[in-house]
Design an enzyme around this catalytic site. Structure first.
Site, short mmCIF file in Angstrom:
data_model
loop_
_atom_site.label_atom_id
_atom_site.label_comp_id
_atom_site.label_asym_id
_atom_site.label_seq_id
_atom_site.Cartn_x
_atom_site.Cartn_y
_atom_site.Cartn_z
N ASP A 1 -0.05 3.85 1.10
CA ASP A 1 -0.35 4.55 2.36
C ASP A 1 0.65 4.18 3.47
O ASP A 1 0.78 4.90 4.46
CB ASP A 1 -1.77 4.22 2.84
CG ASP A 1 -2.83 4.58 1.82
OD1 ASP A 1 -2.50 5.27 0.83
OD2 ASP A 1 -4.00 4.18 2.00
N ARG B 1 2.98 32.84 -4.34
CA ARG B 1 1.71 32.27 -3.89
C ARG B 1 1.89 31.21 -2.81
O ARG B 1 2.98 30.65 -2.65
CB ARG B 1 1.04 31.55 -5.07
CG ARG B 1 0.41 32.44 -6.07
CD ARG B 1 -0.04 31.59 -7.25
NE ARG B 1 -0.77 32.40 -8.22
CZ ARG B 1 -0.89 32.09 -9.49
NH1 ARG B 1 -0.35 30.98 -9.97
NH2 ARG B 1 -1.57 32.87 -10.31
N THR C 1 0.85 -1.20 0.00
CA THR C 1 0.00 0.00 0.00
C THR C 1 0.87 1.24 0.00
O THR C 1 1.82 1.34 0.79
CB THR C 1 -1.00 0.09 1.17
OG1 THR C 1 -1.55 1.42 1.19
CG2 THR C 1 -0.43 -0.19 2.53
O1 F6P Z 1 -5.25 2.97 -0.23
C1 F6P Z 1 -4.60 3.50 -1.32
C2 F6P Z 1 -5.28 4.71 -1.84
O2 F6P Z 1 -4.54 5.19 -2.95
C3 F6P Z 1 -5.52 5.82 -0.80
O3 F6P Z 1 -4.34 6.56 -0.58
C4 F6P Z 1 -6.65 6.58 -1.44
O4 F6P Z 1 -7.45 7.25 -0.50
C5 F6P Z 1 -7.44 5.51 -2.09
O5 F6P Z 1 -6.58 4.42 -2.30
C6 F6P Z 1 -8.05 5.93 -3.39
O6 F6P Z 1 -8.86 4.90 -3.86
P1 F6P Z 1 -9.47 4.81 -5.32
O7 F6P Z 1 -8.42 4.20 -6.19
O8 F6P Z 1 -10.64 3.91 -5.14
O9 F6P Z 1 -9.80 6.18 -5.77
#
Ligand code: F6P
Length: 348
Positions: free
Chosen positions: A130, A165, A128
């Site tokens: 994340d 900015r 992930t």
């Molecule tokens: O979990 C990975 C992720 O990229 C998050 O960072 C993000 O909020 C989400 O998936 C976005 O999901 P989708 O691909 O469904 O827009």
């Protein structure tokens, strides 16, 4: 003993997925004579019995490919009637001996449940961008994503500076601020706003005014899509719509726009916003993610060769080791307090 192994990728794609698959197929075929199939589109493929063969020839050039070449979905079998039972039946129909599941807390949580409750031999690997999976020091995909964030800041700095900015940059990462923290520090952001530390608009505006008093004519603000904004009536995250996916996640997004508008009003300093969005996870992985993913692919097959199931292979203190998949089901790993404090060294 020869084995037939199914591989699947679930949840949001991440750079490194194809490299785990490639390494697993290379190692499994060459060292053990194993057979591999791709279970297409994550757990959806197991529910629907959709698979195709994977050979060394097919995966040989996957080293530079981004995303996942076997498809992904956010399907949760346990949200479908008899989902667990159907998965078990299809596992047998496909003639599989084990499944390698590549994913984050949702995908690996399912892998754990299928192992515990339906005796499907599963091995996981932590994917992930994340970087919020417990049980591992890092997830593959994260390194590539933070490099994308850093590169974005490098570009945005020149335009923000040219026009004097504020540029507010929205970074992915859901409820953990790893990408915003590391990408923001690497990109030299002046202010970094994380889900782990709710903020109020007046406080951020004061910081920006201070920066301007210090002589700075532009400002870069990194904000997590899941950062929590303190309002008079409480606290909120900003979402795109109210719909939840099968794992109960809402679609985040929109905080940078709100922030840019509100900060401009409060500071009388022109502000723009940028949402980095899916640019952060698309494209080819970095060398580190390719190397990391390759090691994980080999390690996953090693566990299967040892009949060690219900585990995920992870990075722990520089080594790739197996830990129980139960770890993945323990919620998310957020940025610890000391790192939230650390970022303040660089703030106005
Ligand atoms: O979990 C990975 C992720 O990229 C998050 O960072 C993000 O909020 C989400 O998936 C976005 O999901 P989708 O691909 O469904 O827009």
């Amino acid at each position: 003993m020869s084995k037939k192994i199914g591989i699947l990728t679930g949840g949001g794609d991440a750079p490194g997925l194809n490299q785990v698959i490639r390494a697993a197929v290379f190692y499994g075929v060459k060292n053990f004579g194993y057979e591999f199939v791709a279970i297409e589109d994550g757990w959806k493929g197991l529910l629907e019995g959709k698979s195709r063969p994977l050979t060394v020839d097919e995966v040989r050039d996957w080293i530079y490919e981004g995303g996942t070449l076997i498809g992904s979905s956010r399907t949760n079998p346990f949200k479908h009637e008899d989902g667990g039972k159907i998965c078990r039946e299809n596992f047998e129909k496909m003639g599989l001996d084990a499944i390698i599941a590549l994913g984050g807390e949702d995908t690996l949580g399912v892998a754990y449940k299928l192992y515990k409750e339906y005796e499907i031999p599963t091995v996981g690997a932590p994917k992930t961008i994340d970087n919020d999976l417990p049980g591992t020091d890092q997830c593959f995909g994260f390194d590539t994503a933070i490099n994308r964030v850093m590169e974005a800041f490098d570009r945005l700095r020149t335009t923000a500076r040219s026009h004097h900015r504020i540029l507010v940059v929205e970074v992915m990462g859901r409820h953990a601020g790893w990408m915003t923290l590391v990408g923001g520090i690497a990109g030299g952001a002046d202010i970094i706003l994380l889900p782990e530390e709710p903020f109020d608009l007046d406080g951020v505006a004061e910081q920006l005014k201070k920066l301007r008093e210090q002589g700075r004519q532009y400002a870069l603000v990194a904000v997590s899509e899941g950062a929590k904004l303190k309002f008079a009536e409480g606290m909120d995250i900003i979402t795109q719509d109210a719909e939840l996916d099968e794992f109960g996640h809402v679609r985040l997004g929109g905080i940078a726009k709100v922030l840019a508008k509100e900060l401009q009003k409060r500071t009388d300093w022109e502000a723009r916003h940028v949402v980095l969005g899916h640019l952060q996870r698309g494209g080819a992985p970095t060398a580190f993610d390719r190397w990391f993913a390759t090691q994980l692919g080999v390690a996953a097959v090693e566990q299967i060769a040892k009949d060690n199931y219900g585990v995920m292979v992870v990075l722990k203190e520089g080594k790739i080791v197996p830990v129980s998949l139960e770890e993945a089901a323990k919620g998310i790993r957020t940025v610890p307090e000391e790192l939230v404090e650390f970022k303040k060294i660089f703030e106005p």
